[in-house]
Design an enzyme around this catalytic site. Structure first.
Site, mmCIF file in Angstrom:
data_model
loop_
_atom_site.group_PDB
_atom_site.id
_atom_site.type_symbol
_atom_site.label_atom_id
_atom_site.label_comp_id
_atom_site.label_asym_id
_atom_site.label_seq_id
_atom_site.Cartn_x
_atom_site.Cartn_y
_atom_site.Cartn_z
ATOM 1 N N TYR A 99 -8.735 -8.498 0.239
ATOM 2 C CA TYR A 99 -7.324 -8.204 0.486
ATOM 3 C C TYR A 99 -6.966 -6.824 -0.066
ATOM 4 C CZ TYR A 99 -2.256 -8.312 -0.045
ATOM 5 O OH TYR A 99 -0.914 -7.988 -0.003
ATOM 6 N N VAL A 142 12.254 -11.688 -4.549
ATOM 7 C CA VAL A 142 12.286 -11.355 -3.121
ATOM 8 C C VAL A 142 13.574 -10.643 -2.714
ATOM 9 C CG1 VAL A 142 13.198 -13.618 -2.424
ATOM 10 C CG2 VAL A 142 11.836 -12.258 -0.801
#
Length: 330
Positions: A131, A199
Site C-alpha cells: 500500500y 474525518v
C-alpha cells in the site's frame, strides 16, 4: 461555480467531502461502488478503464483523487499497483485529454515507513508494505506530470495519518470499542502518543485546498494536533461515555510475553488471535507525524481532536438513532 470530479468518493472520506462541497461547487463522484448518500451525483466506473475516465472528465475543472486499494489483505497484490499507480496514470491521461489542470491527491503517511521519528513532508520515503509503496509510486507519477507544465498545473498531495470518525470500522474504532467495553488492559505506561485525524477535519482540509487552488506543487501531512497519548485517549472515552474505565497497567515485558504466547498458539492451532507480539509492539509504540505545515497554511480545523473523538464515541456507543451505514477503514 467550479466543476469538481471526486474519484472514489463513495467511501468514508469522500462522502464527507461531498457533504461539505456540494453547496459551493458543482461536485460529482466517479466510483466503482454506488454512493449511499449521494447516488444522484455518482457515475459508476473504474479508474482502470480509460474510456470511462475520459468521459467522466469532460467539462471538469479539477479532480480530487481518493480512489485506492488500501486494505491489508488485498489479493493479488498487483491490484495495489493496477489501481493506485496505473489508476493515477489513467486519471492524468483523461485530465490531459480534457484540458483539466488541477488535481488533489490523497496519499498516506505510509510512504514514510514504520518507526520514524515525527517525519515532516521532507522526510525520505521508506514504505514497508505494498500500500505504502504504491502510494509513493503514484506520487512520483503525479510529480512528473506536474513538472511537464509547472506554470499552469496544480498538484496538491495530502498524506493523512489514520482517519477515524462516525461509521468507520478501522483500527481506531476497534480500539475505542475495546476501551469502551471496560475490558481494556493497558500494556506499558500509556505515555506513547498516536497520531490521528478526524474525518470531519480531513474533509474540511480537502475543501480548503479546493478553495485555494492555484498553479504549483504542494504536499502536506495531515494530523490533528496535539497528539493524544494512550492515557489521554482512555480519559476521553471515560469523559464522553461518562463511565469509569479500569486503569490496570501491565508491564511491557509481560505484554510481550503474552504476545509471544499467542504467536506460538497461533502456529500450533492455525488460528488467528486478536493478540500477538507484533500487535503489542505496535500498541506500545509512539506513532507521530509532523503536521506544522498544514496547520500553518491558513487552515483552521473545525473540530479539535477531543471533539472528533467525542462525536465518534457518542454516535457509536450512545446514539440510538443510527442509520446502519458503516465504512471500511481508509
Amino acid at each position: 461555480m467550479n466543476k469538481i470530479l471526486l474519484i472514489g468518493a463513495s467511501g468514508f472520506v469522500g462522502t464527507r467531502v461531498l457533504d461539505i462541497t456540494k453547496e459551493e461547487f458543482s461536485t460529482s463522484n466517479f466510483d466503482k461502488q454506488q454512493s449511499i448518500y449521494h447516488p444522484e451525483t455518482t457515475t459508476i466506473g473504474d479508474v482502470r478503464n480509460q474510456t470511462e475516465l475520459d468521459n467522466a472528465l469532460q467539462n471538469q475543472e479539477a479532480v480530487v483523487l481518493l480512489a485506492a486499494e488500501h486494505r491489508d489483505d488485498v489479493s493479488p497484490v498487483s491490484l495495489y499497483y493496477d489501481v493506485n499507480v496505473q489508476g493515477a496514470r489513467n486519471v492524468l491521461e483523461a485530465m490531459d485529454k480534457n484540458g483539466v489542470k488541477n488535481i488533489i491527491f490523497t496519499s498516506s503517511v505510509a510512504v514514510y515507513g514504520l518507526n520514524k521519528k515525527n517525519p515532516d513532508e521532507n522526510h525520505p520515503a521508506d514504505p514497508f508494505n505494498h500500500y505504502g509503496k504504491s502510494k509513493w509510486q503514484a506520487e512520483e507519477v503525479l510529480r512528473k506530470w506536474h513538472q511537464k507544465d509547472p506554470e499552469n498545473r496544480s498538484l496538491t498531495i495530502i498524506r493523512p495519518t489514520v482517519i477515524f470518525g462516525e461509521r468507520n470500522r478501522g483500527n481506531v474504532f476497534n480500539l475505542l470499542k475495546q476501551i469502551a467495553s471496560g475490558k481494556f488492559l493497558m500494556v506499558g505506561k500509556g505515555t506513547n502518543k498516536k497520531s490521528m485525524a478526524y474525518v470531519g477535519n480531513i474533509a474540511a482540509f480537502i475543501k480548503f485546498q479546493l478553495d485555494n487552488l492555484q498553479p504549483g506543487y504542494l504536499v502536506y501531512n495531515y494530523i490533528d494536533k496535539p497528539d493524544f497519548n494512550m492515557n489521554e485517549l482512555v480519559a476521553q472515552v471515560e469523559k464522553s461515555l461518562n463511565k469509569n474505565i479500569p486503569s490496570t497497567h501491565f508491564p511491557y515485558w509481560l505484554g510481550m510475553l503474552g504476545g509471544y504466547g499467542f504467536d506460538v498458539l497461533s502456529k500450533v492451532t492455525g488460528k488467528k488471535f486478536a493478540v500477538s507480539s507484533v500487535r503489542v509492539k505496535k500498541f506500545c509504540a509512539t506513532t507521530q507525524f509532523d503536521a506544522a505545515k498544514a496547520h500553518s497554511s491558513g487552515f483552521k480545523a473545525p473540530f479539535t481532536l477531543a471533539e472528533g473523538l467525542h462525536r465518534t464515541l457518542h454516535y457509536e456507543f450512545i446514539d440510538t438513532e443510527k442509520d446502519g451505514v458503516t465504512f471500511e477503514s481508509e
